[in-house]
Design a protein around this motif. Structure first.
Motif, PDB file in Angstrom:
ATOM      1  N   TYR A 106       0.793  -1.233   0.125  1.00  0.00           N
ATOM      2  CA  TYR A 106      -0.077  -0.042  -0.120  1.00  0.00           C
ATOM      3  C   TYR A 106       0.880   1.306  -0.061  1.00  0.00           C
ATOM      4  O   TYR A 106       0.409   2.328  -0.016  1.00  0.00           O
ATOM      5  CB  TYR A 106      -0.807   0.027   1.106  1.00  0.00           C
ATOM      6  CG  TYR A 106      -1.917  -1.005   1.303  1.00  0.00           C
ATOM      7  CD1 TYR A 106      -2.853  -1.426   0.354  1.00  0.00           C
ATOM      8  CD2 TYR A 106      -1.598  -2.217   2.059  1.00  0.00           C
ATOM      9  CE1 TYR A 106      -3.845  -2.565   0.441  1.00  0.00           C
ATOM     10  CE2 TYR A 106      -2.508  -3.144   2.305  1.00  0.00           C
ATOM     11  CZ  TYR A 106      -3.425  -3.429   1.440  1.00  0.00           C
ATOM     12  OH  TYR A 106      -4.319  -4.664   1.320  1.00  0.00           O
ATOM     13  N   GLN A 107       2.100   1.336   0.236  1.00  0.00           N
ATOM     14  CA  GLN A 107       2.918   2.329   0.291  1.00  0.00           C
ATOM     15  C   GLN A 107       4.222   2.127  -0.534  1.00  0.00           C
ATOM     16  O   GLN A 107       4.868   0.979  -0.400  1.00  0.00           O
ATOM     17  CB  GLN A 107       3.442   2.635   1.642  1.00  0.00           C
ATOM     18  CG  GLN A 107       3.927   3.900   2.261  1.00  0.00           C
ATOM     19  CD  GLN A 107       4.387   3.880   3.708  1.00  0.00           C
ATOM     20  OE1 GLN A 107       5.127   3.038   4.088  1.00  0.00           O
ATOM     21  NE2 GLN A 107       3.926   5.201   4.010  1.00  0.00           N
ATOM     22  N   ILE A 108       4.555   2.859  -1.644  1.00  0.00           N
ATOM     23  CA  ILE A 108       5.629   2.884  -2.532  1.00  0.00           C
ATOM     24  C   ILE A 108       7.017   3.743  -1.685  1.00  0.00           C
ATOM     25  O   ILE A 108       6.932   4.829  -1.754  1.00  0.00           O
ATOM     26  CB  ILE A 108       5.814   3.399  -3.777  1.00  0.00           C
ATOM     27  CG1 ILE A 108       4.455   2.698  -4.286  1.00  0.00           C
ATOM     28  CG2 ILE A 108       7.049   3.430  -4.490  1.00  0.00           C
ATOM     29  CD1 ILE A 108       4.010   3.102  -5.956  1.00  0.00           C
ATOM     30  N   ALA A 109       7.449   2.943  -0.701  1.00  0.00           N
ATOM     31  CA  ALA A 109       8.702   3.654  -0.053  1.00  0.00           C
ATOM     32  C   ALA A 109       9.627   2.824   0.349  1.00  0.00           C
ATOM     33  O   ALA A 109       9.839   1.545   0.003  1.00  0.00           O
ATOM     34  CB  ALA A 109       7.966   3.857   1.480  1.00  0.00           C
ATOM     35  N   SER A 110      10.756   3.468   0.595  1.00  0.00           N
ATOM     36  CA  SER A 110      12.191   2.593   0.637  1.00  0.00           C
ATOM     37  C   SER A 110      12.252   2.064   1.923  1.00  0.00           C
ATOM     38  O   SER A 110      11.545   2.254   3.124  1.00  0.00           O
ATOM     39  CB  SER A 110      13.395   3.780   0.639  1.00  0.00           C
ATOM     40  OG  SER A 110      14.423   3.059   1.184  1.00  0.00           O
ATOM     41  N   LEU A 111      13.111   0.885   2.087  1.00  0.00           N
ATOM     42  CA  LEU A 111      13.295   0.107   3.321  1.00  0.00           C
ATOM     43  C   LEU A 111      14.353   0.670   4.132  1.00  0.00           C
ATOM     44  O   LEU A 111      14.735   0.268   5.318  1.00  0.00           O
ATOM     45  CB  LEU A 111      13.526  -1.182   3.144  1.00  0.00           C
ATOM     46  CG  LEU A 111      12.474  -1.827   2.213  1.00  0.00           C
ATOM     47  CD1 LEU A 111      12.641  -3.481   2.177  1.00  0.00           C
ATOM     48  CD2 LEU A 111      11.100  -1.879   3.038  1.00  0.00           C
ATOM     49  N   SER A 112      15.157   1.767   3.784  1.00  0.00           N
ATOM     50  CA  SER A 112      16.365   2.317   4.363  1.00  0.00           C
ATOM     51  C   SER A 112      15.896   3.155   5.350  1.00  0.00           C
ATOM     52  O   SER A 112      15.096   3.905   5.079  1.00  0.00           O
ATOM     53  CB  SER A 112      17.117   2.976   3.134  1.00  0.00           C
ATOM     54  OG  SER A 112      17.759   2.184   2.130  1.00  0.00           O
TER      55      SER A 112
END
Length: 852
Positions: A106-112
């Protein structure tokens, strides 16, 4: 013949109440841990639908994804093996962005968790400076904390070939980057930024002073990169030459300064306001394994916002913590031991999981790039963002940097019956971190056997690095295996502040000692109910019952030792109990400061990145003591150090303590006497009980000038799209000559939409009070004082009291961080030591935070 299609099975969703009830049970009644998990880490979509009921749903989601990556490689770990190690936050705890983002569709986000950015060739052109500004914002919107260095910007007064003729120096750009940070929302929180500069830069003194002026650079942490030559000049009371470009053999500009004069300013400002932090830059570079590849793009230039990860431009890091308390067998007894064998075994699994998370991050970056490509903007508009993520992908794929660390150091020592800060405690901590360092590197070598070394591994480049030399001395078999097989990851270790993670592990945070073993909390009660004890009545007449709250592991110590945990102890009784415990004289305010610095330096020898740690000092600590601690930290081999003197961030900070009265008066009346026709405006949404409310805050220079608020969703209320977070408030006139205030925003097609008559959309009674509040804003009354004023209003109507709460919530977000909240007490521990942090009241004694 028609073909029957199976109906699509929709995922199960849960209400906030359902998730809260289940999570409180999961955390054994700890409502704070439950709320933190739901708000920050539970899987949810943009509409607020929850797809996870308890943290073990999250752990299952993470385990599935890591097992999917494991299946690509030889000897894969099973989903159950991974799940058993991460469930209940017991052993291995992915932190922050990995916890929220792994398996999140649901979220296009980095894992960093953190990034550092910079310009090729250290460009200080306006184009280069604006490029960094845009990159910073693009990273923050994907949930990352960002750091970058300003040492490449030419000093104030330098000639430039534009209309200005001379450079403005570093400080205006500090403000620009800070303001950009404050504009970016990250799922209910602000972005995090670190700005650094070399002490060798001629503008470093201006940088050091920048945050002392009221309202300046409030969206960034600041740290000074200090070299050994400067520190030697301080000790010798000699001069030091600053240059631009820094450390140039042929500088365009240089000046000689008295090192001690600038040093005393750093110490004074840190004593006064807890900033700037110090980075011992020569130690960082000398010890850095990635800097063995500096000519290949791995030259360290700055750190992440908390300082524990020094990075090169466009590199990033993901974080994971080992819960040290869980490796203590028979805790709080005379049979307590630390299970080093289990610890070593789990380190190997944790390092593999970290490497798997890099593969998951690469997938996330591909999704981000695909999203950018699909966006309708012109290619030239998207170019900076797209190139940014391509650069980050290159570094992640090539270096495969990891950030394995720890939490619960304080509780681990207490469970073993060892006093934090003692010689025995420091020695044991060093042994634990040495074990972690050696075994993490061994795990990276073993992983390289199966998966290959990181792309640019070169043992010859690393052979003289001090950290690698220590590994060789401690375990030559590991060193020679590394020569043969390489290593999977360019750098591996860090000690981060585990913050909210430690709330869920229910332990002390990171490497820090326990904050407080016990405190008192208040619960609002109905005084008419039977069997209710009223211990306190506040200024608005609400009744409260006081009860004791124990730090989770202190409570465990009590249970092991047969001390009742359900009794309402007096303070004298509590003091006697604490005195018997292993936490006595071992809390953050008790630990010997010099001992803590020497411990940090010794542990640092086994951490290839850095350590986030704060030295807590009492309010009466002297500037001389701060200076001694900084010198000791440098000599002990620390890579950085931060001090916090109790109360040092309270109140308003003014750059010149001897400001004249007429200048202070001018500050209070900075707003124009006549209301401008058009004001920029923020839109703030919130809930009062279960009602949706909305506030429009008119701004001048980013500061509140007027406020309108009321119901957002009834027939007489206001509905605007959720994405419309700002616009304009325009003063107009009705046909009868009366004034009105309209709100105008731009829709997604670029057309302007106007909502007429904010002053008439809400209950007239709200409007009357809004005029009162707006009047105080316009005359420059400090926001925290206005919040106190509104809170003190004695209002009969329930709806007006609800309105009052809404205005307070809307305005609190504009209170300067660090401002003391006078006349209020913590509902957790009854302390009056409250400050505002990001619009939330935070207790400096027990650490609890409350927004709204």
């Amino acid at each position: 013949m028609s073909v029957q299609t199976q109906p699509k099975v929709l995922p199960t969703t849960y209400s906030q109440d359902d998730a809260f009830e289940a999570s409180v049970k999961y955390f054994n009644g700890d409502d704070l841990a439950a709320r933190v998990w739901i708000n920050k880490y539970a899987l949810k979509d943009s509409e607020g639908n929850l797809y996870e009921l308890t943290p073990n749903d999250m752990h299952r989601r993470i385990a599935k994804e890591i097992a999917r990556i494991e299946s690509r490689y030889p000897n894969p770990l099973s989903e159950e093996t991974i799940f058993d190690l991460i469930k209940d936050f017991k052993y291995i705890v992915p932190q922050g962005s990995p916890m929220a983002g792994i398996g999140n569709p649901y979220q296009i986000a980095s894992l960093s968790n953190c990034f550092v950015i910079g310009n090729e060739g250290n460009s200080d052109s306006y184009g280069g400076i604006m490029k960094i500004d845009q990159e910073q914002v693009q990273l923050m919107k994907r949930r990352g904390g960002v750091g970058h260095d300003l040492s490449h910007i030419r000093p104030k007064g330098s000639p430039v070939k534009n209309s200005a003729l001379t450079s403005t120096g570093i400080v205006p750009f500090m403000e620009r980057y800070s303001n950009s940070t404050r504009e970016v929302a990250q799922d209910g929180r602000r972005g995090a930024l670190m700005l650094s500069v070399s002490i060798n830069h001629p503008d470093s003194e201006d940088f050091i002073d920048a945050k002392l002026e009221q309202g300046k650079v409030t969206g960034a942490n600041v740290s000074v990169r200090i070299d050994d030559e400067f520190m030697k000049a301080v000790k010798a009371n000699s001069t030091y030459t600053q240059k631009y470009p820094i450390f140039s053999s042929n500088p365009k500009f240089s000046k000689t300064i008295e090192a001690n004069k600038l040093w005393k300013k750093i110490v004074h400002n840190a004593w006064k306001s807890a900033e700037p932090g110090i980075l011992f830059w020569d130690t960082i570079i000398k010890e850095s394994v990635p800097d063995c590849y500096a000519d290949l793009g791995y030259k360290t230039v700055s750190t992440n916002p908390c300082g524990e990860i020094p990075l090169c431009p466009y590199d990033s890091c993901r974080l994971l913590a080992m819960n040290l308390f869980s490796y203590v067998e028979n805790p709080f007894t005379d049979k307590a031991t630390f299970n080093f064998d289990l610890f070593k075994k789990h380190i190997h699994v944790a390092q593999r999981i970290m490497d798997d998370i890099i593969d998951l991050e690469l997938e996330k970056i591909d999704a981000i790039i695909a999203k950018i490509d699909a966006d309708p903007e012109l290619d030239e508009v998207k170019a900076t963002e797209r190139n940014l993520w391509l650069n980050i992908k290159t570094k992640a794929n090539e270096g495969r940097r990891t950030g394995i660390g720890i939490t619960a150091e304080g509780d681990m020592l207490a469970a073993l019956g060892i006093k934090y800060g003692s010689k025995k405690g420091n020695a044991f901590s060093v042994e634990v971190h040495k074990t972690l360092g050696i075994e993490a590197y061994r795990a990276s070598v073993y992983t390289a056997k199966d998966r290959g070394a990181f792309a640019i591994f070169d043992a010859e480049r690393e052979k003289n690095n001090p950290f690698i030399q220590r590994l060789k001395e401690a375990d030559d078999k590991l060193y020679y295996e590394m020569l043969e097989h390489g290593r999977r990851n360019i750098a591996l270790l860090t000690i981060a502040p585990t913050g909210t993670t430690s709330l869920m592990t229910q332990t002390s945070s990171g490497i820090e000692p326990v904050f407080m073993p016990v405190y008192k909390r208040r619960r609002k009660v109905n005084p008419n109910d039977k069997n209710v004890r009223v211990d306190f009545v506040d200024e608005v007449g609400d009744s409260w019952e006081e009860y004791v709250v124990f730090h989770h592991r202190f409570k465990q110590w009590m249970e092991v030792n047969g001390i009742a945990t359900d009794k309402n102890y007096t303070q004298e009784e509590l003091d006697k109990i604490v005195k018997k415990s292993p936490y006595y004289k071992a809390t953050s305010n008790d630990v010997d400061w010099m001992s803590k610095v020497s411990m940090q330096g010794a542990v640092q020898k086994w951490v290839d990145h850095s350590i986030s740690v704060t030295i807590n000092l009492p309010n009466d600590a002297t500037e001389e003591l701060v200076g001694k601690l900084y010198l000791e930290a440098w000599e002990a081999g620390c890579k950085g150090v931060t001090v916090y003197r109790d109360g040092s961030r309270s109140g308003v900070l003014i750059s010149n303590e001897e400001k004249k009265e007429d200048e202070q008066q001018e500050t209070l009346t900075a707003f124009p006497t006549k209301r401008p026709q058009v004001l920029e405006a923020d839109v703030v949404r919130f809930q009062n009980n279960k009602e949706k409310w909305i506030a429009f805050i008119g701004l001048i220079d980013g500061k509140p000038y007027e406020v309108f608020t009321g119901l957002a969703d009834d027939e007489d209320g206001i509905l605007i799209p959720r994405w419309a977070n700002n616009g304009l408030i325009i003063k107009n006139r009705n046909e009868d000559g009366t004034s009105r205030y309209d709100f105008q925003y731009q829709n997604k097609r670029g057309y302007k939409t106007t909502i007429e008559g904010l002053s008439h959309k809400f209950n007239p009674e709200y409007w009357n009070y809004a005029k009162l509040i707006s009047s105080t804003l316009r005359h420059g009354m400090p926001i925290d004082k206005i919040v106190d004023l509104i809170n003190s209003l004695q209002l009969d109507s329930e709806s007006i009291n609800t309105w009052k709460n809404g205005v307070v919530r809307a305005l609190k977000r504009y209170v300067e961080d660090g401002t003391q909240a006078k006349g209020q007490t913590c509902t957790n521990c009854s302390s009056g030591n409250l400050i505002y942090q990001e619009g939330c009241l935070t207790c400096k004694d027990c650490g609890s935070s409350k927004c709204g």
